[in-house]
Design a protein around this motif. Structure first.
Motif: not given
Lengths: 148, 430
Positions: B30, B32-35, B189
């Motif tokens: 999750y 990684e998907a968000l950055g 994030w």
């Protein structure tokens, strides 16, 4: 259009960031409306149900879903997660606005997903175009549907 | 790549057991998907851990009979194998559920579904998760403080936490909250970070905003106008109380994706317009005047044609004791009509106050019902044969007609009680 964005056979190439990796291809389904998960789609049939949505009644099953992003309930991920179980999920997602809803939804749907494109996919992709998504390499290849 | 602290790496490596390992794996995917670049510690999590529908039970029936542990592992943690689920380490609560356990038959639920719910609830309690069973945890004992890092689901609670309190949470989902309950981590994030909390769009209000209906309509307009952005609202010359914020935020989170709003001079991160926008320049300035107000009212009433109302649903988001008091007063000396049903939804803790104060009995004697845990949209529950519903919630008006295929009217709580008593809709924009 610059030379480096025109691929072979008159295809258009977009570059973007991987959200969830993977490679797939399919027919595009494009909407300029954001999509609600819980309460906005029917997870059993893979269709949009939101009142006044431009895709109301339309199925996204096995499509390359191209849209601005997610909105609405925090049940977004669970609603789209369920479409994976009912085999009505999209094949891939391309979107513009990153949110926690769509990031988590993409992760649990386990489908190639990309964002942060060099040009707006909503301007370049139309429903019915053939789209190849290589999220690992960060590329999208668009073949425009034949004009009738 | 997300950077892991030593204790986070230990969980990911399985040193704290397979349950925490699977939770950390999901959280890393999750992040990684968000950055996101790192995690933030949280000790206030609100979700729907392991919540099972008959569909999920059946889907996972080949895995330990689709029991709580199987659903928690395979759906919540998105694991490919069932793992033992350890007790939670962070303060966690369960949000709304599918039915009032005392009135499941009224809600059209089967004995089988009720028994599953009871089993799930016992499992939730065993894990150390507080069973609040409400979309308004801040009315049932979980009130964050300004600056507290939370991991909440429920868009109306998220927007309340961020905007009214100044707590810090993204709109988390079921899988991320369940994972956070086991690990005490969420991606650092979005709303956890200062720079993400400044306003982006200006909403200039040019009409008086006082009643609950006014606040609901302004919220619904705001969501449409700014979508998932951060509105800064100016021109409101009325101090909203808790239920007005609750109504406004729920509406804005439904028509758009508003997770944080600022009201200049009212909300904690907006002492001035400059403070609310911080380093951002307003992307757009949007006016809310009489024409916009009329348009929103008509939009919220576009699902109604028949004025014969057979159902009135209140309590979206779950009613506060103040709202239940108001309904009891509005019903004083009146009776719900013979062809109409009146349901008011709230949390168990608020209902116990209503019981103590005699409101539950007063509403019941007038022909209405106070129900807990769920609502018509979450529980997919309306009285059998319902064709036309009256609602005082812009959020419920957004969802319920589409989900249940029924007509809906939107108005004040008073309009709704009038409809319950007379069986007719007399609401209008005042």
């Amino acid at each position: 259009m610059s030379v480096d964005t025109i691929g072979r056979n008159d295809t258009i190439i977009l570059h973007g960031r991987k959200v969830v990796g993977g490679v797939t291809e399919g027919e595009a389904l494009v909407t300029h409306d954001t999509i609600s998960g819980w309460g906005g789609i029917n997870s059993m049939t893979g269709t949009v149900i939101e009142t006044r949505h431009e895709l109301r009644g339309v199925s996204f099953k096995d499509k390359i879903l191209v849209f601005p992003g997610a909105k609405g309930s925090s049940g977004w991920s669970a609603a789209f997660h369920t479409t994976r179980l009912t085999k009505t999920a999209p094949k891939a997602m391309l979107f513009n606005v990153m949110t926690t809803k769509i990031a988590l939804g993409a992760v649990v749907m386990r489908i190639p997903t990309m964002t942060e494109f060099d040009r707006d996919p909503l301007d370049l992709i139309e429903t019915g175009d053939w789209v190849k998504v290589d999220a690992d390499r960060g590329t999208v290849e668009i073949t425009k549907k034949a004009k009738t | 790549m997300v950077k892991l602290a030593d204790d986070e790496k230990a969980m990911l490596d399985g040193k704290e057991g397979p349950g925490k390992q699977k939770a950390m794996e999901l959280l890393v995917r999750y992040a990684e998907a968000l950055g996101a670049e790192r995690f933030v510690a949280t000790n206030n999590i609100a979700g729907v851990p392991g919540s099972s529908t008959l569909f999920l039970k059946d889907y996972y029936k080949d895995h330990q009979g689709g029991n709580y542990e199987a659903i928690f592992s395979l759906f919540d943690l998105d694991s490919d194998e069932v793992v033992p689920v350890p007790k939670v380490t962070a303060y966690s609560c369960h949000l709304q559920g599918g039915m009032d356990p005392n009135e499941y038959e009224v809600l059209g639920k089967t004995r089988e579904a009720f028994e599953h719910q009871q089993q799930d609830e016992a499992a939730v309690a065993d894990l150390g998760i507080q069973i609040m069973k409400t979309c308004t945890p801040y009315l049932a004992g979980n009130v964050p403080v300004k600056g507290e890092h939370c991991a909440w689901m429920e868009s109306s609670a998220v927007v309340f936490c961020n905007s009214v309190i100044g707590g810090r949470t993204n709109t988390e989902g079921r899988e991320s909250t369940s994972s956070a309950m086991l690990t005490g981590r969420v991606p650092d994030w979005g709303f956890h970070r200062d720079e993400y909390r400044f306003g982006t769009h200006a909403i200039e209000v040019e009409v008086p905003i006082e009643s609950m209906m006014d606040w609901g309509m302004l919220g619904y307009f705001t969501g449409y106008a700014v979508e998932e952005n951060i509105p800064v609202i100016t021109g409101v010359n009325y101090q909203p109380n808790l239920i007005r914020h609750k109504h406004f935020g729920a509406a804005a989170a439904s028509s758009g994706g508003v997770e944080l709003y600022h009201m200049v001079g009212i909300t904690p991160e907006a002492p001035t317009r400059e403070a609310a926008f911080g380093r951002n320049k307003p992307v757009e300035t949007i006016k809310y005047g009489p024409a916009e107000r009329r348009e929103i009212y008509d939009m919220l009433n576009s699902n109604g044609t028949s004025e014969d109302v057979d159902f009135v649903m209140l309590g979206c988001p779950h009613a506060s004791i103040e709202q239940i008091w108001e309904v009891a007063n509005l019903l004083d000396g009146k009776k719900v009509g013979p062809n109409t049903r009146l349901w008011l939804f709230t949390s168990r803790s608020v209902k116990s106050m209503a019981d103590t104060n005699g409101y539950t009995k007063a509403i019941r004697d007038a022909g209405g019902l106070i129900l807990t845990d769920t609502c018509s949209a979450i529980g997919l529950a309306v009285p059998k044969g319902t064709k036309v519903v009256a609602l005082d919630s812009a959020k419920q008006s957004h969802y319920l007609p589409a989900m249940m295929g029924i007509e809906a009217w939107f108005g004040t709580t008073k309009d709704c009680i009038d409809a319950a008593v007379t069986g007719r809709w007399h609401g209008e924009l005042r």
